[in-house]
Design an enzyme around this catalytic site. Structure first.
Site, PDB file in Angstrom:
ATOM      1  N   GLY A  12      36.885  36.518  47.822  1.00 51.76           N
ATOM      2  CA  GLY A  12      36.486  37.322  46.743  1.00 51.76           C
ATOM      3  C   GLY A  12      36.444  38.750  46.804  1.00 51.76           C
ATOM      4  N   GLY A  38      37.739  33.666  43.306  1.00 54.65           N
ATOM      5  CA  GLY A  38      38.578  34.655  44.326  1.00 54.65           C
ATOM      6  C   GLY A  38      40.044  34.309  44.244  1.00 54.65           C
ATOM      7  N   LEU A  73      28.863  34.259  51.597  1.00 49.86           N
ATOM      8  CA  LEU A  73      29.121  34.953  50.435  1.00 49.86           C
ATOM      9  C   LEU A  73      29.465  34.122  49.207  1.00 49.86           C
ATOM     10  CD1 LEU A  73      28.863  37.489  52.398  1.00 49.86           C
ATOM     11  CD2 LEU A  73      30.631  38.481  51.151  1.00 49.86           C
ATOM     12  N   TYR A 145      21.939  31.203  38.604  1.00 48.26           N
ATOM     13  CA  TYR A 145      22.132  32.035  39.723  1.00 48.26           C
ATOM     14  C   TYR A 145      20.811  32.564  40.425  1.00 48.26           C
ATOM     15  CZ  TYR A 145      24.428  36.274  41.861  1.00 48.26           C
ATOM     16  OH  TYR A 145      24.960  37.213  42.620  1.00 48.26           O
ATOM     17  N   LYS A 149      19.800  31.515  43.977  1.00 44.20           N
ATOM     18  CA  LYS A 149      19.793  32.753  45.181  1.00 44.20           C
ATOM     19  C   LYS A 149      18.108  32.719  45.638  1.00 44.20           C
ATOM     20  CE  LYS A 149      23.760  34.327  45.452  1.00 44.20           C
ATOM     21  NZ  LYS A 149      24.785  34.911  46.551  1.00 44.20           N
ATOM     22  N   THR A 175      27.544  46.056  43.157  1.00 41.20           N
ATOM     23  CA  THR A 175      28.676  46.708  43.767  1.00 41.20           C
ATOM     24  C   THR A 175      30.012  46.396  43.083  1.00 41.20           C
ATOM     25  OG1 THR A 175      27.550  46.172  45.886  1.00 41.20           O
ATOM     26  CG2 THR A 175      29.706  46.666  46.143  1.00 41.20           C
ATOM     27  N   HIS A 181      38.238  41.359  40.075  1.00 44.45           N
ATOM     28  CA  HIS A 181      39.217  40.896  39.096  1.00 44.45           C
ATOM     29  C   HIS A 181      39.232  41.374  37.516  1.00 44.45           C
ATOM     30  CE1 HIS A 181      41.373  37.886  36.795  1.00 44.45           C
ATOM     31  NE2 HIS A 181      41.991  37.440  37.886  1.00 44.45           N
ATOM     32  N   ARG A 186      32.160  41.831  34.707  1.00 48.08           N
ATOM     33  CA  ARG A 186      31.071  42.769  35.201  1.00 48.08           C
ATOM     34  C   ARG A 186      31.480  44.069  34.469  1.00 48.08           C
ATOM     35  NH1 ARG A 186      30.105  40.800  41.188  1.00 48.08           N
ATOM     36  NH2 ARG A 186      32.571  40.401  41.111  1.00 48.08           N
TER      37      ARG A 186
HETATM   38  P1  NAD Z   1      33.400  36.970  43.748  1.00 52.04           P
HETATM   39  O1  NAD Z   1      33.145  36.123  42.536  1.00 52.04           O
HETATM   40  O2  NAD Z   1      34.580  37.873  43.589  1.00 52.04           O
HETATM   41  O3  NAD Z   1      33.394  36.158  45.241  1.00 52.04           O
HETATM   42  C1  NAD Z   1      32.867  34.975  45.417  1.00 52.04           C
HETATM   43  C2  NAD Z   1      33.842  33.914  46.217  1.00 52.04           C
HETATM   44  O4  NAD Z   1      33.305  32.698  46.590  1.00 52.04           O
HETATM   45  C3  NAD Z   1      35.050  33.666  45.483  1.00 52.04           C
HETATM   46  O5  NAD Z   1      36.385  34.025  46.238  1.00 52.04           O
HETATM   47  C4  NAD Z   1      35.071  32.267  45.175  1.00 52.04           C
HETATM   48  O6  NAD Z   1      36.292  31.670  45.057  1.00 52.04           O
HETATM   49  C5  NAD Z   1      34.089  31.643  46.349  1.00 52.04           C
HETATM   50  N1  NAD Z   1      33.310  30.626  45.636  1.00 52.04           N
HETATM   51  C6  NAD Z   1      32.583  30.356  44.835  1.00 52.04           C
HETATM   52  N2  NAD Z   1      32.100  29.278  44.951  1.00 52.04           N
HETATM   53  C7  NAD Z   1      32.480  28.567  45.915  1.00 52.04           C
HETATM   54  C8  NAD Z   1      32.187  27.360  46.546  1.00 52.04           C
HETATM   55  N3  NAD Z   1      31.507  26.371  45.960  1.00 52.04           N
HETATM   56  N4  NAD Z   1      32.846  27.062  47.952  1.00 52.04           N
HETATM   57  C9  NAD Z   1      33.514  27.793  48.422  1.00 52.04           C
HETATM   58  N5  NAD Z   1      33.815  29.251  47.739  1.00 52.04           N
HETATM   59  C10 NAD Z   1      33.346  29.536  46.664  1.00 52.04           C
HETATM   60  O7  NAD Z   1      32.076  37.981  43.938  1.00 52.04           O
HETATM   61  P2  NAD Z   1      31.488  38.839  44.819  1.00 52.04           P
HETATM   62  O8  NAD Z   1      31.020  39.927  43.906  1.00 52.04           O
HETATM   63  O9  NAD Z   1      32.318  39.201  45.932  1.00 52.04           O
HETATM   64  O10 NAD Z   1      30.167  38.312  45.672  1.00 52.04           O
HETATM   65  C11 NAD Z   1      30.049  37.833  46.650  1.00 52.04           C
HETATM   66  C12 NAD Z   1      28.736  37.406  47.071  1.00 52.04           C
HETATM   67  O11 NAD Z   1      27.746  38.653  47.025  1.00 52.04           O
HETATM   68  C13 NAD Z   1      27.965  36.306  46.055  1.00 52.04           C
HETATM   69  O12 NAD Z   1      27.506  35.629  46.789  1.00 52.04           O
HETATM   70  C14 NAD Z   1      27.166  37.305  45.266  1.00 52.04           C
HETATM   71  O13 NAD Z   1      26.292  36.444  44.782  1.00 52.04           O
HETATM   72  C15 NAD Z   1      26.710  38.192  46.049  1.00 52.04           C
HETATM   73  N6  NAD Z   1      26.374  39.608  45.371  1.00 52.04           N
HETATM   74  C16 NAD Z   1      27.187  40.509  44.702  1.00 52.04           C
HETATM   75  C17 NAD Z   1      27.085  41.325  44.271  1.00 52.04           C
HETATM   76  C18 NAD Z   1      28.139  42.369  43.428  1.00 52.04           C
HETATM   77  O14 NAD Z   1      27.638  43.484  42.941  1.00 52.04           O
HETATM   78  N7  NAD Z   1      29.343  42.176  43.854  1.00 52.04           N
HETATM   79  C19 NAD Z   1      25.648  41.611  43.917  1.00 52.04           C
HETATM   80  C20 NAD Z   1      24.815  40.807  44.293  1.00 52.04           C
HETATM   81  C21 NAD Z   1      25.132  39.769  45.231  1.00 52.04           C
HETATM   82  N1  UDP Z   2      27.402  45.055  30.422  1.00 51.54           N
HETATM   83  C1  UDP Z   2      27.813  45.755  29.015  1.00 51.54           C
HETATM   84  N2  UDP Z   2      29.260  45.709  28.769  1.00 51.54           N
HETATM   85  C2  UDP Z   2      29.984  44.599  29.451  1.00 51.54           C
HETATM   86  C3  UDP Z   2      29.638  44.107  30.737  1.00 51.54           C
HETATM   87  C4  UDP Z   2      28.293  44.116  31.000  1.00 51.54           C
HETATM   88  O1  UDP Z   2      27.277  46.499  28.524  1.00 51.54           O
HETATM   89  O2  UDP Z   2      31.308  44.632  29.242  1.00 51.54           O
HETATM   90  C5  UDP Z   2      26.254  45.280  30.618  1.00 51.54           C
HETATM   91  C6  UDP Z   2      25.106  43.960  30.867  1.00 51.54           C
HETATM   92  O3  UDP Z   2      24.762  43.710  29.713  1.00 51.54           O
HETATM   93  C7  UDP Z   2      24.192  44.582  31.931  1.00 51.54           C
HETATM   94  C8  UDP Z   2      24.967  45.653  32.619  1.00 51.54           C
HETATM   95  O4  UDP Z   2      26.275  46.123  31.899  1.00 51.54           O
HETATM   96  O5  UDP Z   2      22.978  45.313  31.115  1.00 51.54           O
HETATM   97  C9  UDP Z   2      25.442  44.956  34.106  1.00 51.54           C
HETATM   98  O6  UDP Z   2      26.250  43.890  33.924  1.00 51.54           O
HETATM   99  P1  UDP Z   2      26.995  43.311  34.940  1.00 51.54           P
HETATM  100  O7  UDP Z   2      27.322  41.750  34.266  1.00 51.54           O
HETATM  101  O8  UDP Z   2      27.920  43.883  35.602  1.00 51.54           O
HETATM  102  O9  UDP Z   2      26.088  42.826  36.093  1.00 51.54           O
HETATM  103  P2  UDP Z   2      24.376  42.158  36.188  1.00 51.54           P
HETATM  104  O10 UDP Z   2      23.867  43.393  36.914  1.00 51.54           O
HETATM  105  O11 UDP Z   2      23.944  42.040  34.596  1.00 51.54           O
HETATM  106  O12 UDP Z   2      24.431  41.106  36.745  1.00 51.54           O
END
Ligand code: NAD
Ligand code: UDP
Length: 333
Positions: A12, A38, A73, A145, A149, A175, A181, A186
């Site tokens: 991912g 991912g 993750l 979610y 979590k 982040t 993707h 997001r």
């Molecule tokens: P992402 O969707 O890019 O990555 C998630 C990865 O997990 C993908 O590669 C997906 O294929 C894999 N996956 C999903 N379900 C699976 C399963 N059942 N078995 C094996 N693999 C599985 O998302 P990300 O942004 O890289 O997030 C990674 C982690 O960080 C997640 O746990 C997410 O909740 C946490 N997180 C991310 C953010 C952010 O802003 N990016 C914020 C808060 C928490």
């Molecule tokens: N959002 C938006 N336009 C978009 C995608 C998201 O205005 O095309 C807003 C969404 O409603 C939220 C914030 O941007 O208020 C962050 O959304 P995101 O899905 O990135 O993450 P979240 O923090 O809500 O999990």
């Protein structure tokens, strides 16, 4: 001997950056992923490394391996993705946490659980310190979610209390960065792709809701410091405390890209948190960690990435079309 490290969700956005950083430091890295959100594209630069292994597996199913550290993750993170299969999201979070806790206990490994700012829900305390228990709707569209979590955190702490498991819980705030993707859904990736394609920038609701955006390299550094500080259990917030409205983010993206896109407003999704900003004093004190990349700079790197990715996609589609016209096999775009 090199440390053996399991990264679930390693294909991912965050996971691929983490695998890359761990390999660069000499670790043996095993990436476990079901490739649901991912992509192998994220791992392209790592596949030639002999210390890197990829295992296709669902984290909700049991798994056994001898490792020293686990970063759990695996879980879809974009609201669009986690709401598309809500029961799958619950299973991934809860069963994934149970399976990784079992694996870590058997292997005597340290387990870092990727938790989220979503466990605070639509927060009534601002900024959010780790002591805040949150304001979460248990039956809404985001609950699969949020509650998944929250339960994963519970599992970590019960495994620590009852089995002596060495845990670390990181509450990750929004982040962004390269390898998101383009259709992830997001806000940062949506706005950048829309701006680069000259399409309307879709703001949900008024755009006055806030988020605090952390650049990916900062976040990965925080995760690694937490893993390496064996006494730190957490939960610990990791994020950039500079807060901005979604509307301000849209204007910034338009400004940096020089796009002609206009802003359109769409319906605000249910239970969309109104404000979010991490209190990061704990991370600063315990991990000596503080994000270093300002939003404008991080957006610049991310925009450059999407420019490359979108133009590669256009080139591939042109080649496919030309081959189809010549009666040759099409190359997948
Ligand atoms: P992402 O969707 O890019 O990555 C998630 C990865 O997990 C993908 O590669 C997906 O294929 C894999 N996956 C999903 N379900 C699976 C399963 N059942 N078995 C094996 N693999 C599985 O998302 P990300 O942004 O890289 O997030 C990674 C982690 O960080 C997640 O746990 C997410 O909740 C946490 N997180 C991310 C953010 C952010 O802003 N990016 C914020 C808060 C928490
Ligand atoms: N959002 C938006 N336009 C978009 C995608 C998201 O205005 O095309 C807003 C969404 O409603 C939220 C914030 O941007 O208020 C962050 O959304 P995101 O899905 O990135 O993450 P979240 O923090 O809500 O999990």
């Amino acid at each position: 001997m090199a440390t053996r490290i399991l990264v679930t969700g390693g294909a991912g956005f965050l996971g691929s950056h983490l695998c890359e950083a761990l390999l660069a430091d000499g670790g043996d890295v095993i990436c476990l992923d079901d490739f649901s959100t991912g992509s192998p594209v994220n791992l392209e630069s790592l596949l030639d490394n002999r210390r890197f292994t990829v295992v296709r597996h669902d984290v909700a199913l049991p798994f056994q391996l001898k490792v020293d550290q686990i970063y759990n993750l695996a879980c879809p993170a974009s609201p669009a993705h986690y709401q598309a299969d809500p029961l799958g999201t619950v299973k991934t979070s809860v069963l994934g946490a149970l399976n990784m806790a079992k694996l870590a206990t058997a292997a005597k490994a340290r387990l870092l659980q990727a938790s989220t700012s979503e466990i605070y829900g639509d927060p009534e305390v601002h900024p959010q310190p780790e002591e805040y228990w949150g304001h979460v709707n248990p039956i809404g569209v985001r609950s699969c979610y949020d509650e998944g979590k929250r339960c994963a955190e519970t599992i970590m702490f019960d495994y620590k209390r009852h089995h002596g498991l060495n845990i670390a819980v990181a509450r990750i705030f929004n982040t962004y960065g390269p390898r998101m993707h383009p259709k992830d859904g997001r806000v940062v990736s949506n706005f950048i792709v829309q701006a680069l394609q000259g399409k309307p920038i879709t703001i949900y609701g008024s755009g006055l809701q806030t988020r605090s955006f952390c650049y990916v390299t900062d976040l990965i550094e925080g995760l690694r410091r937490l893993m390496d500080n064996r006494r730190a259990t957490g939960p610990i917030n990791l994020g950039n405390p500079t807060e901005c409205t979604v509307l301000a983010l849209a204007r910034l993206v338009i400004d940096i890209t020089g796009s002609k896109s206009r802003i359109v407003h769409k319906k605000l999704p249910t239970d969309d948190p109104r404000q979010r900003r991490p209190a990061i004093e704990k991370a600063q004190q315990l991990l000596k960690w503080c994000p270093a990349v300002p939003l404008t700079e991080g957006l610049g790197y991310t925009i450059a990435y999407f420019e490359r990715r979108l133009s590669d996609g256009r080139r591939e589609r042109r080649v496919s079309a030309a081959k189809r016209a010549n009666g040759q096999a099409a190359v997948p775009a």
